[in-house]
Write a protein that holds these residues in place. Sequence first.
Motif, mmCIF file in Angstrom:
data_model
loop_
_atom_site.group_PDB
_atom_site.id
_atom_site.type_symbol
_atom_site.label_atom_id
_atom_site.label_comp_id
_atom_site.label_asym_id
_atom_site.label_seq_id
_atom_site.Cartn_x
_atom_site.Cartn_y
_atom_site.Cartn_z
ATOM 1 N N ILE A 87 0.836 -1.203 0.000
ATOM 2 C CA ILE A 87 0.000 0.000 0.000
ATOM 3 C C ILE A 87 0.873 1.256 0.000
ATOM 4 C CG2 ILE A 87 -0.476 0.035 2.519
ATOM 5 C CD1 ILE A 87 -2.929 1.043 -0.262
ATOM 6 N N LEU A 88 1.990 1.213 0.708
ATOM 7 C CA LEU A 88 2.871 2.392 0.693
ATOM 8 C C LEU A 88 3.504 2.578 -0.691
ATOM 9 C CD1 LEU A 88 4.365 2.036 4.269
ATOM 10 C CD2 LEU A 88 3.114 4.030 3.436
ATOM 11 N N LEU A 89 3.819 1.469 -1.362
ATOM 12 C CA LEU A 89 4.361 1.579 -2.725
ATOM 13 C C LEU A 89 3.299 2.138 -3.674
ATOM 14 C CD1 LEU A 89 6.356 -1.782 -2.993
ATOM 15 C CD2 LEU A 89 7.335 0.517 -2.985
ATOM 16 N N GLN A 90 2.068 1.638 -3.526
ATOM 17 C CA GLN A 90 0.990 2.150 -4.383
ATOM 18 C C GLN A 90 0.776 3.640 -4.183
ATOM 19 O OE1 GLN A 90 -2.222 -0.884 -3.417
ATOM 20 N NE2 GLN A 90 -2.667 -0.406 -5.547
ATOM 21 N N MET A 91 0.741 4.040 -2.930
ATOM 22 C CA MET A 91 0.543 5.463 -2.637
ATOM 23 C C MET A 91 1.686 6.284 -3.224
ATOM 24 S SD MET A 91 -0.697 5.105 1.316
ATOM 25 C CE MET A 91 -1.257 6.779 1.631
ATOM 26 N N SER A 92 2.882 5.741 -3.151
ATOM 27 C CA SER A 92 4.017 6.518 -3.648
ATOM 28 C C SER A 92 3.997 6.594 -5.176
ATOM 29 C CB SER A 92 5.332 5.977 -3.101
ATOM 30 O OG SER A 92 5.803 4.923 -3.871
ATOM 31 N N VAL A 93 3.515 5.536 -5.830
ATOM 32 C CA VAL A 93 3.400 5.584 -7.293
ATOM 33 C C VAL A 93 2.365 6.633 -7.711
ATOM 34 C CG1 VAL A 93 2.396 4.298 -9.235
ATOM 35 C CG2 VAL A 93 4.256 3.313 -7.920
ATOM 36 N N VAL A 94 1.249 6.647 -7.003
ATOM 37 C CA VAL A 94 0.193 7.615 -7.322
ATOM 38 C C VAL A 94 0.749 9.039 -7.209
ATOM 39 C CG1 VAL A 94 -1.984 8.579 -6.448
ATOM 40 C CG2 VAL A 94 -1.721 6.110 -6.700
ATOM 41 N N LEU A 95 1.488 9.289 -6.134
ATOM 42 C CA LEU A 95 2.035 10.631 -5.925
ATOM 43 C C LEU A 95 3.166 10.962 -6.896
ATOM 44 C CD1 LEU A 95 1.632 10.739 -2.178
ATOM 45 C CD2 LEU A 95 1.710 12.863 -3.470
ATOM 46 N N SER A 180 8.228 -1.983 -12.586
ATOM 47 C CA SER A 180 7.563 -2.901 -13.524
ATOM 48 C C SER A 180 6.580 -3.831 -12.795
ATOM 49 C CB SER A 180 8.613 -3.748 -14.254
ATOM 50 O OG SER A 180 9.328 -4.514 -13.311
ATOM 51 N N LYS A 181 6.638 -3.840 -11.473
ATOM 52 C CA LYS A 181 5.732 -4.703 -10.693
ATOM 53 C C LYS A 181 4.522 -3.914 -10.169
ATOM 54 C CE LYS A 181 8.399 -8.484 -10.539
ATOM 55 N NZ LYS A 181 9.742 -8.020 -10.783
ATOM 56 N N ALA A 182 4.356 -2.685 -10.639
ATOM 57 C CA ALA A 182 3.305 -1.826 -10.073
ATOM 58 C C ALA A 182 1.930 -2.500 -10.090
ATOM 59 C CB ALA A 182 3.261 -0.494 -10.801
ATOM 60 N N ILE A 202 -2.812 4.098 -14.025
ATOM 61 C CA ILE A 202 -1.458 4.641 -13.850
ATOM 62 C C ILE A 202 -0.437 3.541 -14.110
ATOM 63 C CG2 ILE A 202 0.181 5.613 -12.197
ATOM 64 C CD1 ILE A 202 -2.053 7.094 -10.882
ATOM 65 N N ALA A 203 -0.703 2.356 -13.544
ATOM 66 C CA ALA A 203 0.235 1.242 -13.717
ATOM 67 C C ALA A 203 0.390 0.911 -15.210
ATOM 68 C CB ALA A 203 -0.243 0.027 -12.929
ATOM 69 N N ASN A 204 -0.704 0.986 -15.964
ATOM 70 C CA ASN A 204 -0.618 0.743 -17.418
ATOM 71 C C ASN A 204 0.275 1.771 -18.090
ATOM 72 O OD1 ASN A 204 -2.275 -1.466 -17.438
ATOM 73 N ND2 ASN A 204 -4.152 -0.278 -17.802
ATOM 74 N N ARG A 205 0.085 3.024 -17.715
ATOM 75 C CA ARG A 205 0.900 4.076 -18.350
ATOM 76 C C ARG A 205 2.373 3.929 -17.979
ATOM 77 N NH1 ARG A 205 -2.558 9.163 -17.062
ATOM 78 N NH2 ARG A 205 -4.502 8.029 -17.076
ATOM 79 N N ILE A 206 2.608 3.495 -16.736
ATOM 80 C CA ILE A 206 4.003 3.264 -16.337
ATOM 81 C C ILE A 206 4.597 2.137 -17.178
ATOM 82 C CG2 ILE A 206 5.469 2.428 -14.451
ATOM 83 C CD1 ILE A 206 3.665 4.040 -12.541
#
Length: 449
Positions: A87-95, A180-182, A202-206
């Motif tokens: 969850i912390l990784l997800q939040m950081s990707v979003v930000l 790549s694991k987002a 977002i993960a798709n765009r990454i």
Amino acid sequence: MANTWTPETWRSLIAAQQPDWDNTEQYNKVIHEIAHYPPLVFAGEVQSLKQQLAEAANGKGFLIQGGDCAETFDEFRADTIRDKLKILLQMSVVLTYGASCNVVKVGRIAGQFAKPRSSNSETRENIVLPSYRGDAVNDIKFTEKSRNPNPKRLLRVYHQSAATLNLLRAFTMGGFADLSKAHIWNQEFIANSPQGQRYEEIANRIDDALTFMEAVGINPETHPALKLTEFFTSHEALLLGYEHAMTRRDSITEKWYTCSGHFLWIGDRTRQQDGAHVEFLSGVNNPIGIKIGPSITEEELLALCDKLNPNNEWGRLTLISRMGADKIRKILPSIIRKVKENGKRVLWVCDPMHANTYKSKSGYKTRHFDTILEELEHFFAIHKAEGTVPGGVHFELTGDNVTECLGGAREIDDTDLGIKYETACDPRLNNEQSLELAFLVTDLLRGNR
Ligand code: PEP
Ligand code: CO
């Protein structure tokens, strides 16, 4: 640093919120043993975090600090650790994606086992027992035996922190935290929710961006920044005997570090400027946080800045304001102004949890998502008005789908709280509420920059 400081100078001062370890002999034995254990973190890592906090303080990054109010010995499993990391990784990707800034990830994890309490005792049906002070001290069960402080628990704190940190390091170094694991951080429970779907986009765009970069020769091997390996630990430095036992002198720089975690903070109840906590932390070189609640005065805060950051270093001091959605507008602006006028170099972070807690009708201690968001909105607006930097957020959260905080997209209400209320102390945002807040914080951050 005052040159009279030694790792022992705190001992002659008053240390608030310490347990009554009545078995002194056993306590001393345990402390002696821990003092000989290996450090959990290393000076180089701590310095790297300090550098990143310095950047965040100057608007070139953003701190997400989050995790349990209190870690427990029962909830010690690979999946709960993994889900908190997710969850912390997800939040950081979003930000990172939404606000285009480096996100510094710091868990309230691998050491967050001790709690300050507003009362030394708890009464139930005329029985008075010591308050629960976190698994580092006693057991939450309401019996005399459980509530009696037991020093042996400190050994378990060390070992559980070590094993938790080991797993976090394995996950982050072993590829689990690669961008790549987002997709795989999106958990089943939230994947179908609006937040989960927004995250998936977002993960798709990454993925697209990574494919493009790969084609031009940029990949995680050539550019390690694509691996989000840097994950730091933090906890409240409450039990000074334990923190002292974990303090080591770095052989290269000869500076002192408390090696129980990367980042340590002083709680709102233990920040007395002439108290033992402030004295002890003034001499160690970790980045330090201070929780500042509505009772702080400008003079006190300036004195704390002088004492804890005498060299006025960027990244050394983080001020974690926790004023409450109702009080923040009245209290924070003049405090920020004072700190700025006096040229104090600090990182401003908002903890929108701790001053917004109340007991619901059903009897559960809770917080409402809207109130948490409201304090955050005020925090960002105040910094915008003052021309200062809102540098991070501090949350109590879990990777699980608990029902401890009200509101959010699933509109958890009072009657839902009992469904999955599992915290040992304060109510945490669940995974979906955390992700939803990450999107909202991203909007606020974009609006400020
Ligand atoms: C906490 O962070 O769990 C805590 C007790 O915070 P505060 O010191 O801000 O009340
Ligand atoms: Co808490």
